[in-house]
Design a protein around this motif. Structure first.
Motif, mmCIF file in Angstrom:
data_model
loop_
_atom_site.group_PDB
_atom_site.id
_atom_site.type_symbol
_atom_site.label_atom_id
_atom_site.label_comp_id
_atom_site.label_asym_id
_atom_site.label_seq_id
_atom_site.Cartn_x
_atom_site.Cartn_y
_atom_site.Cartn_z
ATOM 1 N N VAL A 25 0.882 -1.312 0.119
ATOM 2 C CA VAL A 25 -0.202 -0.068 0.053
ATOM 3 C C VAL A 25 0.759 1.464 -0.014
ATOM 4 N N LEU A 50 -7.118 -8.895 -12.269
ATOM 5 C CA LEU A 50 -7.012 -8.870 -10.859
ATOM 6 C C LEU A 50 -7.595 -7.368 -10.421
ATOM 7 N N THR A 55 -0.418 -4.019 -8.262
ATOM 8 C CA THR A 55 0.464 -3.339 -9.027
ATOM 9 C C THR A 55 2.162 -3.953 -9.050
ATOM 10 N N GLY A 58 3.884 -2.352 -5.868
ATOM 11 C CA GLY A 58 3.476 -2.917 -4.815
ATOM 12 C C GLY A 58 4.113 -4.362 -4.559
ATOM 13 N N LEU A 59 4.216 -4.998 -5.649
ATOM 14 C CA LEU A 59 5.010 -6.625 -5.595
ATOM 15 C C LEU A 59 6.417 -6.056 -5.341
ATOM 16 N N ASP A 104 -2.141 -13.351 -2.251
ATOM 17 C CA ASP A 104 -2.903 -11.942 -2.090
ATOM 18 C C ASP A 104 -3.630 -12.029 -3.609
ATOM 19 N N ARG A 112 -12.352 -11.052 -8.030
ATOM 20 C CA ARG A 112 -13.017 -10.420 -9.219
ATOM 21 C C ARG A 112 -13.994 -11.350 -9.825
ATOM 22 N N GLY A 119 -11.055 -3.475 -3.533
ATOM 23 C CA GLY A 119 -11.361 -2.936 -2.469
ATOM 24 C C GLY A 119 -12.385 -3.413 -1.323
ATOM 25 N N ASP A 120 -13.386 -4.180 -2.227
ATOM 26 C CA ASP A 120 -14.621 -4.806 -1.395
ATOM 27 C C ASP A 120 -14.173 -5.838 -0.467
ATOM 28 N N ASP A 126 -9.818 -12.247 2.343
ATOM 29 C CA ASP A 126 -8.619 -11.171 2.516
ATOM 30 C C ASP A 126 -7.686 -11.122 3.596
HETATM 31 N N1 CTP Z 1 -1.096 -3.075 -3.697
HETATM 32 C C1 CTP Z 1 -0.507 -3.169 -4.805
HETATM 33 N N2 CTP Z 1 0.258 -4.351 -5.158
HETATM 34 C C2 CTP Z 1 -0.093 -5.178 -4.568
HETATM 35 C C3 CTP Z 1 -0.757 -5.456 -3.410
HETATM 36 C C4 CTP Z 1 -1.379 -4.295 -2.946
HETATM 37 O O1 CTP Z 1 -0.181 -1.782 -5.227
HETATM 38 N N3 CTP Z 1 0.325 -6.411 -5.360
HETATM 39 C C5 CTP Z 1 -1.630 -1.734 -2.911
HETATM 40 C C6 CTP Z 1 -2.871 -1.149 -3.777
HETATM 41 O O2 CTP Z 1 -2.957 0.073 -3.849
HETATM 42 C C7 CTP Z 1 -4.083 -1.659 -2.720
HETATM 43 C C8 CTP Z 1 -3.368 -1.640 -1.417
HETATM 44 O O3 CTP Z 1 -2.081 -2.020 -1.679
HETATM 45 O O4 CTP Z 1 -5.201 -1.086 -3.080
HETATM 46 C C9 CTP Z 1 -4.311 -2.741 -0.361
HETATM 47 O O5 CTP Z 1 -3.979 -4.016 -0.837
HETATM 48 P P1 CTP Z 1 -5.198 -4.930 -0.535
HETATM 49 O O6 CTP Z 1 -6.060 -4.760 0.395
HETATM 50 O O7 CTP Z 1 -4.709 -6.252 -0.958
HETATM 51 O O8 CTP Z 1 -5.952 -4.589 -2.227
HETATM 52 P P2 CTP Z 1 -7.564 -4.084 -2.125
HETATM 53 O O9 CTP Z 1 -7.492 -2.543 -2.760
HETATM 54 O O10 CTP Z 1 -8.131 -4.606 -1.103
HETATM 55 O O11 CTP Z 1 -7.888 -4.804 -3.706
HETATM 56 P P3 CTP Z 1 -8.537 -6.156 -3.621
HETATM 57 O O12 CTP Z 1 -10.133 -6.182 -3.722
HETATM 58 O O13 CTP Z 1 -7.971 -6.617 -5.044
HETATM 59 O O14 CTP Z 1 -7.976 -7.029 -2.689
#
Ligand code: CTP
Ligand code: MG
Length: 179
Positions: A25, A50, A55, A58-59, A104, A112, A119-120, A126
């Motif tokens: 994040v 995804l 991103t 993020g990785l 993750d 999806r 973010g849901d 999660d």
């Molecule tokens: N994030 C990222 N790359 C990743 C994992 C996470 O950039 N491989 C960043 C993103 O900005 C993401 C935030 O960390 O919004 C929080 O991660 P997470 O809660 O896992 O993602 P969500 O926004 O909840 O998305 P999803 O519904 O796909 O889990």
């Protein structure tokens, strides 16, 4: 092993996974332009593979922090506490970090497919996708480090810890949602 020791041992083993899961994040702050792991592509169901939440930045942040910061803390505990516990190695920290990030993304893929937006909340998914993936991969590599009791303890203690740290990240303005 008594319960406090078991929990402490478990936290040491899964610590790099936690760091790898919690730090991506921060990449939003470090990099201006996100590069999506799914390249913005959609599947047959009309939904993103995804989504925008996964991103490459993020990785990179998650892997680097999980491996180095994760291991640094383990190393410090090892210096202070010594042979009371078994500790993950630097290599184990890297393995935990990669597999936590992979888990993750599996979680995001599933979210999806069932129609949840980026973010849901997906309760348990999660909190456990990254944890179960990384700890099972480490167990395959070193079963003596991840015993069955550590595996079970990790699954029990992670959801409340995950919810608490995400709530803190939300309050600090790092995350868009409190879960
Ligand atoms: N994030 C990222 N790359 C990743 C994992 C996470 O950039 N491989 C960043 C993103 O900005 C993401 C935030 O960390 O919004 C929080 O991660 P997470 O809660 O896992 O993602 P969500 O926004 O909840 O998305 P999803 O519904 O796909 O889990
Ligand atoms: Mg999320």
């Amino acid at each position: 092993m008594n319960v406090a020791l078991l929990v402490a041992q478990t936290l040491i083993v899964v610590w790099p996974s936690y760091v790898a899961n919690a730090t991506p994040v921060l990449s939003r702050r470090i990099f201006k332009k996100p590069h999506y792991v799914d390249f913005g592509k959609y599947l047959w169901d009309g939904r993103r593979i995804l989504g925008d939440g996964k991103t490459f930045e993020g990785l990179l942040v998650g892997f680097t922090a999980g491996t180095l910061v994760g291991y640094f803390i383990v190393f410090m505990v090892k210096l202070m506490v010594g042979s009371l516990f078994k500790y993950p190695s630097l290599m184990d920290s890297a393995v935990l970090s990669i597999s936590a990030l992979a888990g993750d993304m599996v979680g995001a893929f599933i979210k999806r497919r069932i129609g949840l937006k980026r973010g849901d909340p997906a309760p348990l998914l999660d909190q456990l996708d990254f944890l179960v993936t990384s700890i099972l991969v480490l167990r395959a590599i070193d079963p003596s480090l991840v015993t069955l009791s550590i595996l079970i303890t990790a699954i029990v203690i992670t959801p409340p810890i995950h919810l608490a740290t995400n709530a803190i990240a939300y309050v600090l303005g790092l995350k868009g949602e409190p879960w």
